[in-house]
Scaffold this active site. Sequence first.
Site, PDB file in Angstrom:
ATOM      1  CB  THR A 169       5.735  -4.553  29.979  1.00 46.44           C
ATOM      2  OG1 THR A 169       4.828  -4.216  28.933  1.00 46.44           O
ATOM      3  CG2 THR A 169       5.760  -3.418  30.997  1.00 46.44           C
ATOM      4  CB  SER A 226      13.907  -2.894  34.043  1.00 52.53           C
ATOM      5  OG  SER A 226      13.939  -4.138  34.704  1.00 52.53           O
ATOM      6  CB  THR A 227      14.509  -7.554  31.107  1.00 56.54           C
ATOM      7  OG1 THR A 227      14.615  -7.697  32.526  1.00 56.54           O
ATOM      8  CG2 THR A 227      15.559  -8.427  30.446  1.00 56.54           C
ATOM      9  CG  ASP A 230       7.049  -9.819  28.574  1.00 59.72           C
ATOM     10  OD1 ASP A 230       7.729  -8.947  29.146  1.00 59.72           O
ATOM     11  OD2 ASP A 230       5.803  -9.869  28.643  1.00 59.72           O
ATOM     12  CE  LYS A 254       5.411 -11.861  31.172  1.00 57.32           C
ATOM     13  NZ  LYS A 254       6.317 -10.732  31.541  1.00 57.32           N
ATOM     14  N   GLY A 255       4.163 -10.020  35.803  1.00 59.21           N
ATOM     15  CA  GLY A 255       3.184  -9.028  36.257  1.00 59.21           C
ATOM     16  C   GLY A 255       3.730  -8.061  37.281  1.00 59.21           C
ATOM     17  N   GLY A 303       5.128  -5.482  36.693  1.00 53.81           N
ATOM     18  CA  GLY A 303       4.743  -4.150  36.205  1.00 53.81           C
ATOM     19  C   GLY A 303       3.246  -4.030  35.987  1.00 53.81           C
ATOM     20  CD  GLU A 349       3.960  -8.443  30.785  1.00 53.58           C
ATOM     21  OE1 GLU A 349       4.809  -7.555  30.796  1.00 53.58           O
ATOM     22  OE2 GLU A 349       3.737  -9.175  31.760  1.00 53.58           O
TER      23      GLU A 349
HETATM   24  C1  5RP Z   1       5.516  -6.682  33.660  1.00 53.71           C
HETATM   25  C2  5RP Z   1       6.270  -7.954  33.674  1.00 53.71           C
HETATM   26  C3  5RP Z   1       7.736  -7.872  33.521  1.00 53.71           C
HETATM   27  O1  5RP Z   1       8.127  -8.545  32.370  1.00 53.71           O
HETATM   28  C4  5RP Z   1       8.374  -8.484  34.732  1.00 53.71           C
HETATM   29  O2  5RP Z   1       7.874  -7.819  35.880  1.00 53.71           O
HETATM   30  C5  5RP Z   1       9.900  -8.373  34.687  1.00 53.71           C
HETATM   31  O3  5RP Z   1      10.249  -7.031  34.734  1.00 53.71           O
HETATM   32  P1  5RP Z   1      11.757  -6.562  34.784  1.00 53.71           P
HETATM   33  O4  5RP Z   1      12.371  -6.923  33.489  1.00 53.71           O
HETATM   34  O5  5RP Z   1      11.653  -5.068  35.013  1.00 53.71           O
HETATM   35  O6  5RP Z   1      12.400  -7.242  35.965  1.00 53.71           O
HETATM   36  O7  5RP Z   1       5.754  -9.031  33.800  1.00 53.71           O
HETATM   37  O8  5RP Z   1       4.169  -6.882  33.941  1.00 53.71           O
END
Ligand code: 5RP
Length: 217
Positions: free
Chosen positions: A29, A31-32, A82, A95-96, A98, A104
């Site tokens: 989950t 933006s990456t 991820d 992580k987390g 989002g 995850e």
């Molecule tokens: C979501 C996550 C995401 O993988 C983490 O926050 C990185 O997000 P982004 O790619 O938007 O920087 O752990 O729960």
Amino acid sequence: MTDLEALKRAAAVAAAEEVRDGMILGLGTGSTVKHLLPAIAVRGLTGLRCVATSVATAEQAAALGIAVEDFDAVERLDLAIDGADQIAPDGWIVKGGGGAHVREKVVAAAADRFIVIADETKVVDKLTAPIPLELLAYGLPATLARLDPCDLRPGLPPSPDGGLIADYTGPVGDDPAALAALLSATPGVVDHGLFPPGLTSEIIVARLSGVERRLLR
Ligand code: 5RP
């Protein structure tokens, strides 16, 4: 596309190359990962089966023609990919960002290989707060008091599993394993966003100077 988005995309494209026909794949989950899904879709792989760690990822995948199924129907995954919020030199990851870290972690743990993708801004010398948490709604004030300092994350709905997203904001210290054990042992904590190095197979970091790959196991 900004430089940052281009870096996220570069890490995602490198990871998408690891996906093969017929794999059972875990989709993260964030933006990456948003760059990962089109990079997988464009490869036209056959027989791919996917599980998603969030509704947002499931919806994007479906829109791209990537079939997503319930995780109830699958026991093991070949590969999970991820993003990350922080990547420490010893391979500990936070992580987390989002709020999807519980799903995850379940997906990462079920995968034969877990690849983390990130732009270079996620690489840190040392992990720091906030450390994302998912908490049971039952007895929430007591759980928050035990975890102090800890704040419910404003504006985030409960997770799809009914947990409340919060952040531990105290010191992380030099031993993330000790904090991870403490958080895991706290009643009311569903799980935390500290991912140990043993969970991750490879970290792909896109830098302005190029894509760096580091194998952990
Ligand atoms: C979501 C996550 C995401 O993988 C983490 O926050 C990185 O997000 P982004 O790619 O938007 O920087 O752990 O729960």
